[in-house]
Design an enzyme around this catalytic site. Structure first.
Site, PDB file in Angstrom:
ATOM      1  N   ALA A 237       0.104   3.082   4.861  1.00 41.39           N
ATOM      2  CA  ALA A 237      -1.307   2.678   4.965  1.00 41.39           C
ATOM      3  C   ALA A 237      -2.163   3.854   4.544  1.00 41.39           C
ATOM      4  O   ALA A 237      -1.663   4.969   4.381  1.00 41.39           O
ATOM      5  CB  ALA A 237      -1.641   2.273   6.388  1.00 41.39           C
ATOM      6  N   LYS A 238      -3.414   3.619   4.322  1.00 38.90           N
ATOM      7  CA  LYS A 238      -4.365   4.701   4.086  1.00 38.90           C
ATOM      8  C   LYS A 238      -5.750   4.171   4.369  1.00 38.90           C
ATOM      9  O   LYS A 238      -5.994   2.963   4.268  1.00 38.90           O
ATOM     10  CB  LYS A 238      -4.296   5.179   2.632  1.00 38.90           C
ATOM     11  CG  LYS A 238      -4.652   6.624   2.471  1.00 38.90           C
ATOM     12  CD  LYS A 238      -3.473   7.522   2.826  1.00 38.90           C
ATOM     13  CE  LYS A 238      -3.799   8.984   2.713  1.00 38.90           C
ATOM     14  NZ  LYS A 238      -2.592   9.819   2.838  1.00 38.90           N
ATOM     15  N   GLY A 239      -6.647   5.082   4.738  1.00 37.50           N
ATOM     16  CA  GLY A 239      -8.027   4.685   4.968  1.00 37.50           C
ATOM     17  C   GLY A 239      -8.954   5.692   4.334  1.00 37.50           C
ATOM     18  O   GLY A 239      -8.541   6.800   3.980  1.00 37.50           O
TER      19      GLY A 239
END
Ligand code: NAD
Length: 431
Positions: A119-121
């Site tokens: 994931a990444k934000g």
């Protein structure tokens, strides 16, 4: 008809994340998938991110005005456990970049054997333009917006460019207040006082240095004779530089957003770190000759460590690199075109990002386990387990590389991608 549908379907799938970085990560995937003959039936659902959330949210500035920001979170695959990945605060953040970073996290976690998807934000903001209170407001509001989308068994954040332990502590507090009890496992890379792990702060940089040491030993280059250049002097760059000096290597240049600083006889890394901590950048530092970031990458050295942003080594400057080992501490520092140049050249050993910087997520995993079990490990135990996992992944990559005559990047990616696809195939399709 089937083919036509697939064609239309493909172009629809690819538009949301359209960007240079996502195209680059996609191209890497395609090359690896072709190399291992990944069946068409599992290809697209392995490649594209599962889901994403975009939020527009207001933050009150110190002068009473309200500024609206855009933030993202991309969860790449949910087949093996929660998703895991950093949170970036940087003015150029966009959803395509975040999706590419999430994709790389998936291959990295699978390569080193962690039960996570990637994931990444990110939030499009320059954190250096905010006061501490504004940064806190922004961090808390972003987490508040993310609450329906994250959880210790759903998606776990960590620091990345522009975020740090303090930001993670605010995130943990915001989430905990919402659910009514302390939930340290909601984020990793926290301060020790709120459930952080010993060894997490230095894990990525130390992991990079451990990998460099391993490859230099294979190349029979004594560490004491090795010179090192580091681009990016934040969490990862500082810790990698420090660990390399501890191993006996000479760091001859470092650089950050303000430019590069060169000293042939060796940079005093501890002093540079002290200056950086005090001033937030190396701007006006007098411990080396100042010059441009572009020149920094082309300095003659044994080991070049890009530890800043993506796509800094390109088709254009790759022919001019003068290092023996390229240790990718940053995610995605080398473009597809540069990869081709380096492969043709054949005189530079590349330690690909998914292997080289995996130390960060490995110790984040340790932190998450400790939080879930309310137990704490000592630093020596953390580092021993970290190096064990990195060494295992390194051996697997070398085996794959030699067995199929792949480049090291292709070997690492094909292992990670193959494992995610294998898990998806084993689980089957519902309904
Ligand atoms: P950070 O914010 O602590 O540091 C980033 C550094 O890059 C700063 O010194 C900044 O000045 C420099 N920089 C920014 N723009 C630049 C430019 N245009 N030219 C030169 N330098 C520039 O971030 P970090 O956590 O150290 O992350 C660095 C890289 O490592 C990123 O690619 C990140 O995704 C990757 N990474 C980080 C971790 C982690 O645990 N923090 C783990 C794995 C990978």
């Amino acid at each position: 008809m089937g083919e036509q549908y697939l064609h239309q379907h493909r172009s629809t799938l690819s538009t949301l994340y359209d960007s240079e970085v996502f195209t680059m990560a996609g191209r890497q995937f395609d090359l690896a998938a072709d190399a291992i003959n990944l069946p068409e039936s599992v290809r697209e659902r392995t490649k594209y991110p599962k889901r994403c959330l975009t939020v527009i949210f207001p933050v009150r500035r110190d002068d009473g005005s309200i500024h609206v920001f855009e933030g993202y979170r991309v969860q790449h695959h949910l087949s093996l456990g929660p998703t895991k990945g950093g949170l970036r605060f940087h003015p150029d953040v966009n959803i395509g970049e975040v999706a590419a970073l999430a994709m790389w996290m998936s291959w990295k976690c699978a390569l080193v054997g962690l039960p996570y998807g990637g994931a990444k934000g990110g939030v499009a903001v320059d954190p250096f333009q905010l006061s501490s209170r504004e940064l806190e407001n922004l961090s808390r509001r972003y987490m508040q917006e993310m609450i329906p989308f994250v959880g210790p068994n759903i998606d776990v954040m960590a620091p990345d460019v522009g975020t740090n332990e303090q930001v993670m502590a605010w995130m943990m507090d915001t989430y905990s207040i919402q659910v009514g009890n302390a939930v340290p496992a909601i984020v990793t890379g926290k301060p020790l006082s709120v459930g952080g792990s010993e060894g997490r702060r230095e894990a990525t940089g130390r992991g990079v240095a451990h990998m460099v040491k391993t490859y230099l030993e294979t190349l029979r280059i004594p560490l004491k004779e090795a010179t090192v250049v580091v681009q990016g002097f934040g969490n990862v760059g500082t810790e990698a530089a420090l660990a390399m000096t501890e191993y006996g290597a000479r760091v001859v240049a470092v650089g950050d957003v303000s430019g590069g600083y060169h000293r042939k006889s060796g940079i005093d890394v501890a002093k540079a770190i002290e200056y950086q901590r005090h001033n937030r950048t190396l701007r006006d530092w007098d411990g080396g000759d100042a010059f441009s970031n572009e020149e920094l990458l082309e300095l003659p050295c044994t080991v070049l460590i890009p530890a800043a942003l993506e796509r800094v080594i390109t088709e254009e400057n790759a022919p001019r690199l003068r290092c023996r080992v390229l240790a990718e501490a940053a995610n995605g520092p080398t473009t597809n075109g540069a990869d081709r140049v380096l492969e043709r050249r054949g005189d530079i050993d590349v330690i690909p990002d998914v292997l080289c910087n995996a130390g960060g997520v490995i110790v984040s995993y340790f932190e998450w386990i400790q939080d879930l079990q309310s137990t704490y490990w000592v630093r020596a135990e953390v580092l021993r387990k970290l190096y064990e996992i990195l060494d295992r992944a390194h051996h697997a990559v070398e085996k794959q590389k030699n067995r199929f005559n792949f480049s090291r990047r292709l070997a690492a990616l094909s292992l990670g991608i193959g494992r995610v696809a294998e898990a998806k195939t084993a689980r089957g399709l519902f309904p």
